[in-house]
Design an enzyme around this catalytic site. Structure first.
Site, PDB file in Angstrom:
ATOM      1  N   HIS A  15       0.871  -1.184   0.000  1.00 17.56           N
ATOM      2  CA  HIS A  15       0.000   0.000   0.000  1.00 17.56           C
ATOM      3  C   HIS A  15       0.903   1.229   0.000  1.00 17.56           C
ATOM      4  O   HIS A  15       1.827   1.321   0.808  1.00 17.56           O
ATOM      5  CB  HIS A  15      -0.883  -0.008   1.245  1.00 17.56           C
ATOM      6  CG  HIS A  15      -1.537   1.318   1.539  1.00 17.56           C
ATOM      7  ND1 HIS A  15      -2.332   1.970   0.612  1.00 17.56           N
ATOM      8  CD2 HIS A  15      -1.495   2.115   2.640  1.00 17.56           C
ATOM      9  CE1 HIS A  15      -2.757   3.115   1.146  1.00 17.56           C
ATOM     10  NE2 HIS A  15      -2.267   3.229   2.367  1.00 17.56           N
ATOM     11  N   HIS A  75       1.233   5.748  -0.762  1.00 24.63           N
ATOM     12  CA  HIS A  75       0.618   7.050  -1.016  1.00 24.63           C
ATOM     13  C   HIS A  75       1.362   7.655  -2.203  1.00 24.63           C
ATOM     14  O   HIS A  75       1.940   8.734  -2.109  1.00 24.63           O
ATOM     15  CB  HIS A  75       0.724   7.949   0.222  1.00 24.63           C
ATOM     16  CG  HIS A  75      -0.002   7.422   1.429  1.00 24.63           C
ATOM     17  ND1 HIS A  75       0.020   8.055   2.639  1.00 24.63           N
ATOM     18  CD2 HIS A  75      -0.778   6.323   1.583  1.00 24.63           C
ATOM     19  CE1 HIS A  75      -0.721   7.365   3.510  1.00 24.63           C
ATOM     20  NE2 HIS A  75      -1.207   6.302   2.894  1.00 24.63           N
ATOM     21  N   TYR A 126       0.430  -3.706 -20.473  1.00 18.99           N
ATOM     22  CA  TYR A 126       0.991  -4.144 -19.186  1.00 18.99           C
ATOM     23  C   TYR A 126       0.097  -3.748 -18.023  1.00 18.99           C
ATOM     24  O   TYR A 126      -0.026  -4.487 -17.051  1.00 18.99           O
ATOM     25  CB  TYR A 126       2.424  -3.622 -19.007  1.00 18.99           C
ATOM     26  CG  TYR A 126       3.359  -4.415 -19.870  1.00 18.99           C
ATOM     27  CD1 TYR A 126       3.804  -5.665 -19.461  1.00 18.99           C
ATOM     28  CD2 TYR A 126       3.722  -3.958 -21.126  1.00 18.99           C
ATOM     29  CE1 TYR A 126       4.604  -6.439 -20.278  1.00 18.99           C
ATOM     30  CE2 TYR A 126       4.516  -4.720 -21.958  1.00 18.99           C
ATOM     31  CZ  TYR A 126       4.965  -5.965 -21.525  1.00 18.99           C
ATOM     32  OH  TYR A 126       5.738  -6.726 -22.346  1.00 18.99           O
TER      33      TYR A 126
HETATM   34 ZN   LIG Z   1      -2.436   4.811   3.651  1.00 22.72          ZN
END
Ligand SMILES: [Zn+2]
Length: 205
Positions: A92, A94, A119
């Site tokens: 994960h 940002h 892709y």
């Molecule tokens: Zn986050």
């Protein structure tokens, strides 16, 4: 992957992600399934400066058994493992361009990015937008759970992408492909663009 190698891989990939500006400050987190549970990056840790010995080790029930406390976003990872049994790693970030796209008012929440390249279609495929919830709101986990069975990649509104893969390399390659595609999408906005056709997408899937 054995646990020692997994610890080293998380730290090496974390540094690579951080050094290329794909997530800033102490944002972003990585987890890898190992025998007996998961390794997860610690809370408030920069991906650029991870210590293999201090990564959080959680048992199969999610209890911390060694290392520093895990990221406060660990529930995003748990949901992916719970809903997708073939998941070996979750990342994960940002990442700037993905976050920018997650804030746009006029995207299709069922599939945020168009099929710009082959892709992207192969590594990410469909990308649903998960509605915004404040950090730490457990409702976010349930919202992600609603998509996780059908999608290994989701984009959290005004927040960033969560991507699961069969292993760490697969998850990282997919989230990087997603970030590059978000960047291309922003570059192409307003320009007349030839996206892949439905037939071309079908051929890839
Ligand atoms: Zn986050």
């Amino acid at each position: 992957m054995n646990e020692t190698k997994a610890r080293e891989a998380i730290c090496a990939i974390g540094a690579s992600i951080f050094n290329r500006g794909l997530t800033a400050g102490s944002s972003g987190n990585i987890s890898v399934r190992v025998e007996g549970g998961w390794l997860m990056t610690p809370t408030n840790a920069s991906l650029g400066r991870l210590d293999p010995a201090r990564l959080a080790k959680l048992d199969d029930s999610g209890r911390l058994i060694a290392g520093d406390p895990p990221t406060k976003e660990s529930f995003l990872h748990r949901v992916m493992y719970e809903e997708r049994s073939d998941t070996g790693a979750v990342v994960h970030l940002h990442s700037t361009h993905s976050v920018a796209v997650s804030c746009l008012a006029e995207v299709d929440p069922a599939d945020v990015l168009p099929p710009i390249t082959a892709y992207y279609v192969m590594r990410v495929g469909g990308l649903p937008l998960v509605p915004y919830y404040r950090p730490g709101d457990i409702a976010l986990a349930e919202a992600v759970r609603g998509f996780a069975g059908r999608h290994h990649a989701v984009l959290l509104a005004n927040h960033g992408p969560v991507v699961a893969g069969a292993n760490l390399d697969a998850a990282v390659n997919a989230i990087e492909e997603l970030e590059e595609t978000a960047r291309l999408y922003l570059m192409l906005r307003g320009a007349k663009t030839r996206f892949l056709t439905p037939a071309q997408v079908k051929e890839l899937l």
